[in-house]
Every structure is written in structure tokens, then in C-alpha cells.
Design an enzyme around this catalytic site. Sequence first.
Site, PDB file in Angstrom:
ATOM      1  N   ARG A 257       0.867  -1.180   0.000  1.00  0.00           N
ATOM      2  CA  ARG A 257       0.000   0.000   0.000  1.00  0.00           C
ATOM      3  C   ARG A 257       0.899   1.225   0.000  1.00  0.00           C
ATOM      4  NH1 ARG A 257      -1.043   2.500   4.594  1.00  0.00           N
ATOM      5  NH2 ARG A 257      -1.264   0.745   5.987  1.00  0.00           N
ATOM      6  N   HIS A 261      -3.242   4.273   5.058  1.00  0.00           N
ATOM      7  CA  HIS A 261      -4.310   3.274   5.198  1.00  0.00           C
ATOM      8  C   HIS A 261      -5.658   3.853   4.729  1.00  0.00           C
ATOM      9  CE1 HIS A 261      -6.930   0.233   6.925  1.00  0.00           C
ATOM     10  NE2 HIS A 261      -7.543   1.189   7.596  1.00  0.00           N
ATOM     11  N   TYR A 270       4.683   5.188  11.074  1.00  0.00           N
ATOM     12  CA  TYR A 270       5.035   3.793  11.369  1.00  0.00           C
ATOM     13  C   TYR A 270       5.850   3.100  10.273  1.00  0.00           C
ATOM     14  CZ  TYR A 270       0.624   3.094   8.773  1.00  0.00           C
ATOM     15  OH  TYR A 270      -0.379   3.140   7.843  1.00  0.00           O
TER      16      TYR A 270
HETATM   17  C1  LIG Z   1     -14.099  -6.450  12.414  1.00  0.00           C
HETATM   18  C2  LIG Z   1     -13.335  -5.177  12.297  1.00  0.00           C
HETATM   19  N1  LIG Z   1     -12.355  -4.893  13.187  1.00  0.00           N
HETATM   20  C3  LIG Z   1     -11.643  -3.742  13.070  1.00  0.00           C
HETATM   21  C4  LIG Z   1     -11.921  -2.843  12.058  1.00  0.00           C
HETATM   22  C5  LIG Z   1     -11.088  -1.567  11.908  1.00  0.00           C
HETATM   23  N2  LIG Z   1     -10.178  -1.728  10.765  1.00  0.00           N
HETATM   24  C6  LIG Z   1     -10.474  -1.200   9.583  1.00  0.00           C
HETATM   25  S1  LIG Z   1      -9.341  -1.572   8.435  1.00  0.00           S
HETATM   26  C7  LIG Z   1      -8.409  -2.442   9.530  1.00  0.00           C
HETATM   27  C8  LIG Z   1      -7.126  -3.111   9.103  1.00  0.00           C
HETATM   28  C9  LIG Z   1      -7.346  -4.086   8.005  1.00  0.00           C
HETATM   29  O1  LIG Z   1      -6.112  -4.548   7.523  1.00  0.00           O
HETATM   30  P1  LIG Z   1      -6.005  -5.560   6.351  1.00  0.00           P
HETATM   31  O2  LIG Z   1      -6.954  -6.681   6.547  1.00  0.00           O
HETATM   32  O3  LIG Z   1      -4.575  -5.913   6.178  1.00  0.00           O
HETATM   33  O4  LIG Z   1      -6.542  -4.747   5.070  1.00  0.00           O
HETATM   34  P2  LIG Z   1      -6.003  -3.367   4.465  1.00  0.00           P
HETATM   35  O5  LIG Z   1      -6.723  -2.274   5.192  1.00  0.00           O
HETATM   36  O6  LIG Z   1      -4.537  -3.309   4.638  1.00  0.00           O
HETATM   37  O7  LIG Z   1      -6.416  -3.397   3.036  1.00  0.00           O
HETATM   38  C10 LIG Z   1      -8.993  -2.433  10.779  1.00  0.00           C
HETATM   39  C11 LIG Z   1      -8.438  -3.099  11.973  1.00  0.00           C
HETATM   40  C12 LIG Z   1     -12.968  -3.167  11.161  1.00  0.00           C
HETATM   41  N3  LIG Z   1     -13.293  -2.367  10.149  1.00  0.00           N
HETATM   42  N4  LIG Z   1     -13.636  -4.327  11.282  1.00  0.00           N
END
Ligand SMILES: Cc1ncc(C[n+]2csc(CCOP(=O)(O)OP(=O)(O)O)c2C)c(N)n1
Length: 356
Positions: A257, A261, A270
Site C-alpha cells: 500500500r 491506510h 510507522y
Molecule cells: C471487524 C473489524 N475490526 C476492526 C476494524 C477496523 N479496521 C479497519 S481496516 C483495519 C485493518 C485491516 O487490515 P487488512 O486486513 O490488512 O486490510 P487493508 O486495510 O490493509 O487493506 C482495521 C483493523 C474493522 N473495520 N472491522
Amino acid sequence: MVKKIIAKFEVEYLQVLKHNGRFYPNLIPKLPESDIQKMYELMLLSRKLDEKMLALQRQGKIGTFAPVKGQEASTVGSAYAMGYQDWFFPSFRENPAYITRGLPAEFTLLYHGGDERGNQITPGVNAFPIAVPVGSQTLHAVGFAYGLRLQGKDSACITYFGDGATSEGDVNEAMNFAGVFNLPVVFICQNNQYAISLSRKNQTNAETIAQRAIGFGIKGIQVDGNDIFAVYRATKEALERARNDEGPTLIECVTYRMADHTTADDSSRYRSSREVSFWKKRDPLLRLELYMLKKKIQNYNYFDDIEDVISERVESIVARGESYPPPNVEDIFKFTYKEMPWFLKEQLEELKKTIK
Ligand SMILES: Cc1ncc(C[n+]2csc(CCOP(=O)(O)OP(=O)(O)O)c2C)c(N)n1
């Protein structure tokens, strides 16, 4: 008795285009040049739309947005491999998949502007709406695939999720269920190295995410996720296997990415600029551009001109999105229940009063 059960495994890795412009000729997918050019233009459109969305968010015209910059090959390459009869179940970072499959691009503007009309999938696009609860869409995909199987349909499902999502129960349950019932599902993990600020190496102690598949008795493969040909090839093969009842596949796309985020994040807190510049050299658009130049599919003039052409397209997408009449406020409440329950009716009335 104590004995050892020898469980041997290996994880296949696929790369077709190297970041220095070299490639493995025997692995290049058999695609007409017009398709290769289309893939490039879809990636460029995704990137330019991404930039525009960030600008619109800063102007207060849309809400929080999750950029896709750096992951275009993973998303466009896999969506491009789908057949017209296949379905996909995205998270919140798969805007390019919607565009590749033909959803009007202005829908992303509407959705992120809080307008439910942007969440209504055009018939024939065969996709579910954006899923924000991390990993939940993988369960929707396996349930849907089970339904397709019961109906005797010759279709497969793709579900997208991030490296962080692999620590969620939902994703593990989905892969297990798909394995047990041999369902036609392709799990695409976009390993973009971070779950917000949590790095991939702190997410799991396993060497690859692809090897998770072994524990579920399904096929797993790791691909260079910044190489659109590798992603396309692996996804096409996995979808074919799924449609032929040969079982689900987990594809780990190793990507990065390049942006924050979301618009609510500051990734410089970070990760180092050195790391970001390492990945910049592995930009998926640059890699396909080098290939197209080498194979004389296009020349330098094309790459100069196409930037402006796509930028103009983005402007007209925004103009189309902004020309929609104001949304109906009831839309926010309408689509969860067949009959609106009393508490939603109350909230709707309150919102109407506030708007007045
Ligand atoms: C069940 C849940 N827990 C926490 C969140 C908050 N949250 C949003 S994105 C994220 C990280 C997701 O990381 P990843 O699966 O690696 O996907 P990326 O965002 O890097 O595409 C979190 C913890 C959420 N949306 N849903």
C-alpha cells in the site's frame, strides 16, 4: 507411543514480470495486445481516480476513503481474470475491481459521499457491496458459492481481503468451510504489508500467508502482486479449477500500500521513507509500461498522452457523480430489513427533523 507425522509442504511462488523490465516469456498469459493495453489503462484510471478521491476528501466532499495506490495489479489483474458468470465479494479497497467489472465509476464517489445509490450494484456486474467489517465478506462469498453449487451453476466466487484480515475468525472459518465443502471460491489476500500500522511480520509468525491453505486442505499460492500477469494467470487458473469442482484456492498477492491506510491515517509515523522508496521501484504500472514498450505494444508518445486522456476521464466521472439529484434520506434506512422496524422509523423521523 511417540512418533512423527511428516507433513511435507511447499508454497508455489509465481512471478512473470520482474521489476527491472525483464520477464519470463513462457509464463506471459496468452492475451491480445488490446487486452494488455486495457489492463494498463484500468490501472491508470484506478490510480488517477484514487488521487482525485483524496483531493475530494480534503475538500470535504466525501468521507473517509481507503486508497488503493500500489495495489492496482492485484485488483485489476484478478478482476480481469473473471468470467461473466463469476461473482466477487470485496472489502473496502477494491474500487478497481468494480471498475474492471463495469460498475459506473461515479458510484464510488456517491458511496463515499454517503449516498446509497453508489452501493447498488448494476445487474450483470455480479458483485456484493463494499464490506467494512474486516473479513466478513469471505463468509458471504462461501455462503453464496454454496448456493451456486446447490443451483448447479457453472460460476465461481472471488473474495478479497487484506493480510490483517487473515487473523480474523471469519476468514479462517470461510476457508475451512470452503475446503470441507469443496466450494468454488478463490480467496485473494492482498498482502499489502500492513493492517493500518501493524506490519505483516507482526501479523503472523508464518513465513507466507499462502501456506495457511495447507491447514485447510486447499490449494495455496503466493504471487508477485505488483505483477499483473502473475495475478491474472494465477486467478484465471484458480477460477477454472473452482468451476471444475477442483476446489478452492488461496492466492496471496504480495504487494504494497503506497498511500496511507485511509484519509484518517499518517503512515509516515510507522514506516520509513526508505521502505516506501524500495516499493516505489516495484510500482505495478511502471512494470507493465516497461513490458509494453519492450514488446512495442505502445511507444513513449502513448504513455505521455494517456495520462491526460485518463485525467479527463476522471474529471467527467466526477462531473457525472456531482450531477446526481440529491439522495433520498430514507435510502440509508431502507435496505437492511424487508419491513422497517420501529427503531429505524424513529431514527428516520429524527433525521428528517434535523435536516429540516
Ligand atoms: C471487524 C473489524 N475490526 C476492526 C476494524 C477496523 N479496521 C479497519 S481496516 C483495519 C485493518 C485491516 O487490515 P487488512 O486486513 O490488512 O486490510 P487493508 O486495510 O490493509 O487493506 C482495521 C483493523 C474493522 N473495520 N472491522
